[in-house]
Write a protein that holds these residues in place. Structure first.
Motif, PDB file in Angstrom:
ATOM      1  N   UNK A   1       0.840  -1.204   0.000  1.00 16.48           N
ATOM      2  CA  UNK A   1       0.000   0.000   0.000  1.00 16.48           C
ATOM      3  C   UNK A   1       0.871   1.250   0.000  1.00 16.48           C
ATOM      4  N   UNK A   2       1.952   1.214   0.767  1.00 16.98           N
ATOM      5  CA  UNK A   2       2.863   2.356   0.806  1.00 16.98           C
ATOM      6  C   UNK A   2       3.608   2.506  -0.518  1.00 16.98           C
ATOM      7  N   UNK A   3       4.059   1.377  -1.060  1.00 22.06           N
ATOM      8  CA  UNK A   3       4.789   1.397  -2.329  1.00 22.06           C
ATOM      9  C   UNK A   3       3.951   2.026  -3.447  1.00 22.06           C
ATOM     10  N   UNK A   4       2.656   1.728  -3.454  1.00 20.49           N
ATOM     11  CA  UNK A   4       1.765   2.288  -4.468  1.00 20.49           C
ATOM     12  C   UNK A   4       1.172   3.634  -4.049  1.00 20.49           C
ATOM     13  N   UNK A   5       1.713   4.188  -2.951  1.00 23.49           N
ATOM     14  CA  UNK A   5       1.345   5.506  -2.446  1.00 23.49           C
ATOM     15  C   UNK A   5      -0.142   5.628  -2.112  1.00 23.49           C
ATOM     16  N   UNK A   6      -0.692   4.547  -1.583  1.00 23.51           N
ATOM     17  CA  UNK A   6      -2.088   4.557  -1.156  1.00 23.51           C
ATOM     18  C   UNK A   6      -2.220   4.955   0.312  1.00 23.51           C
ATOM     19  N   UNK A   7      -1.104   4.871   1.043  1.00 29.25           N
ATOM     20  CA  UNK A   7      -1.064   5.352   2.421  1.00 29.25           C
ATOM     21  C   UNK A   7       0.173   6.237   2.571  1.00 29.25           C
ATOM     22  N   UNK A   8       0.100   7.142   3.528  1.00 24.06           N
ATOM     23  CA  UNK A   8       1.209   8.072   3.743  1.00 24.06           C
ATOM     24  C   UNK A   8       2.379   7.377   4.435  1.00 24.06           C
ATOM     25  N   UNK A   9       3.522   8.035   4.398  1.00 21.00           N
ATOM     26  CA  UNK A   9       4.717   7.506   5.063  1.00 21.00           C
ATOM     27  C   UNK A   9       4.481   7.388   6.562  1.00 21.00           C
ATOM     28  N   UNK A  10       3.828   8.378   7.162  1.00 24.61           N
ATOM     29  CA  UNK A  10       3.548   8.336   8.605  1.00 24.61           C
ATOM     30  C   UNK A  10       2.658   7.153   8.963  1.00 24.61           C
ATOM     31  N   UNK A  11       1.623   6.925   8.174  1.00 23.60           N
ATOM     32  CA  UNK A  11       0.726   5.797   8.413  1.00 23.60           C
ATOM     33  C   UNK A  11       1.486   4.487   8.258  1.00 23.60           C
ATOM     34  N   UNK A  12       2.314   4.402   7.240  1.00 19.60           N
ATOM     35  CA  UNK A  12       3.130   3.211   7.000  1.00 19.60           C
ATOM     36  C   UNK A  12       4.011   2.915   8.214  1.00 19.60           C
ATOM     37  N   UNK A  13       4.713   3.915   8.694  1.00 18.86           N
ATOM     38  CA  UNK A  13       5.629   3.733   9.826  1.00 18.86           C
ATOM     39  C   UNK A  13       4.866   3.301  11.074  1.00 18.86           C
ATOM     40  N   UNK A  14       3.737   3.941  11.354  1.00 13.40           N
ATOM     41  CA  UNK A  14       2.936   3.576  12.528  1.00 13.40           C
ATOM     42  C   UNK A  14       2.456   2.137  12.431  1.00 13.40           C
ATOM     43  N   UNK A  15       1.989   1.743  11.262  1.00 13.55           N
ATOM     44  CA  UNK A  15       1.507   0.370  11.075  1.00 13.55           C
ATOM     45  C   UNK A  15       2.619  -0.639  11.285  1.00 13.55           C
ATOM     46  N   UNK A  16       3.777  -0.384  10.707  1.00 15.08           N
ATOM     47  CA  UNK A  16       4.903  -1.306  10.851  1.00 15.08           C
ATOM     48  C   UNK A  16       5.331  -1.402  12.318  1.00 15.08           C
ATOM     49  N   UNK A  17       5.366  -0.281  13.015  1.00 16.56           N
ATOM     50  CA  UNK A  17       5.729  -0.297  14.435  1.00 16.56           C
ATOM     51  C   UNK A  17       4.738  -1.114  15.254  1.00 16.56           C
ATOM     52  N   UNK A  18       3.447  -0.949  14.979  1.00 20.32           N
ATOM     53  CA  UNK A  18       2.412  -1.682  15.718  1.00 20.32           C
ATOM     54  C   UNK A  18       2.509  -3.175  15.435  1.00 20.32           C
ATOM     55  N   UNK A  19       2.718  -3.528  14.180  1.00 23.05           N
ATOM     56  CA  UNK A  19       2.869  -4.946  13.824  1.00 23.05           C
ATOM     57  C   UNK A  19       4.097  -5.535  14.513  1.00 23.05           C
ATOM     58  N   UNK A  20       5.202  -4.800  14.531  1.00 27.64           N
ATOM     59  CA  UNK A  20       6.417  -5.294  15.185  1.00 27.64           C
ATOM     60  C   UNK A  20       6.242  -5.421  16.693  1.00 27.64           C
ATOM     61  N   UNK A  21       5.499  -4.490  17.293  1.00 29.20           N
ATOM     62  CA  UNK A  21       5.218  -4.592  18.725  1.00 29.20           C
ATOM     63  C   UNK A  21       4.406  -5.845  19.010  1.00 29.20           C
ATOM     64  N   UNK A  22       3.452  -6.145  18.159  1.00 29.43           N
ATOM     65  CA  UNK A  22       2.629  -7.340  18.328  1.00 29.43           C
ATOM     66  C   UNK A  22       3.493  -8.597  18.195  1.00 29.43           C
ATOM     67  N   UNK A  23       4.447  -8.567  17.253  1.00 32.09           N
ATOM     68  CA  UNK A  23       5.360  -9.698  17.077  1.00 32.09           C
ATOM     69  C   UNK A  23       6.174  -9.959  18.349  1.00 32.09           C
ATOM     70  N   UNK A  24       6.659  -8.893  18.940  1.00 33.95           N
ATOM     71  CA  UNK A  24       7.515  -9.015  20.126  1.00 33.95           C
ATOM     72  C   UNK A  24       6.736  -9.444  21.366  1.00 33.95           C
ATOM     73  N   UNK A  25       5.454  -9.143  21.408  1.00 35.73           N
ATOM     74  CA  UNK A  25       4.663  -9.469  22.594  1.00 35.73           C
ATOM     75  C   UNK A  25       4.195 -10.917  22.611  1.00 35.73           C
ATOM     76  N   UNK A  26       4.336 -11.623  21.502  1.00 41.29           N
ATOM     77  CA  UNK A  26       3.854 -13.021  21.425  1.00 41.29           C
ATOM     78  C   UNK A  26       4.952 -13.994  21.699  1.00 41.29           C
TER      79      UNK A  26
END
Length: 66
Positions: free
Chosen positions: A41-66
């Motif tokens: 979605x970010x590559x095709x510029x459908x979401x902003x860079x800020x949204x992309x970064x927040x999403x990736x951070x949240x996904x990584x936090x979820x990975x670390x908590x499991x």
């Protein structure tokens, strides 16, 4: 897309807006697929860079908590 992304549910809702409902029995596989879709979605510029970064951070936090 200027949607507030604060938690994992918000990431799921963002993906749902684009027609992606991602569910796997294996949580790590699910998180990997979500990350791939967010990157595209970010590559095709459908979401902003800020949204992309927040999403990736949240996904990584979820990975670390499991």
């Amino acid at each position: 897309m200027n949607r507030k992304i604060n938690n994992f549910y918000d990431v799921q809702q963002l993906l749902k807006q684009f027609g992606f409902i991602i569910y796997f029995k294996d949580k790590q596989d699910m998180l990997e697929m979500m990350e791939q879709e967010i990157r595209e979605l970010h590559e095709y510029q459908l979401i902003s860079k800020d949204t992309f970064i927040k999403c990736i951070l949240i996904i990584n936090q979820r990975r670390m908590s499991k």
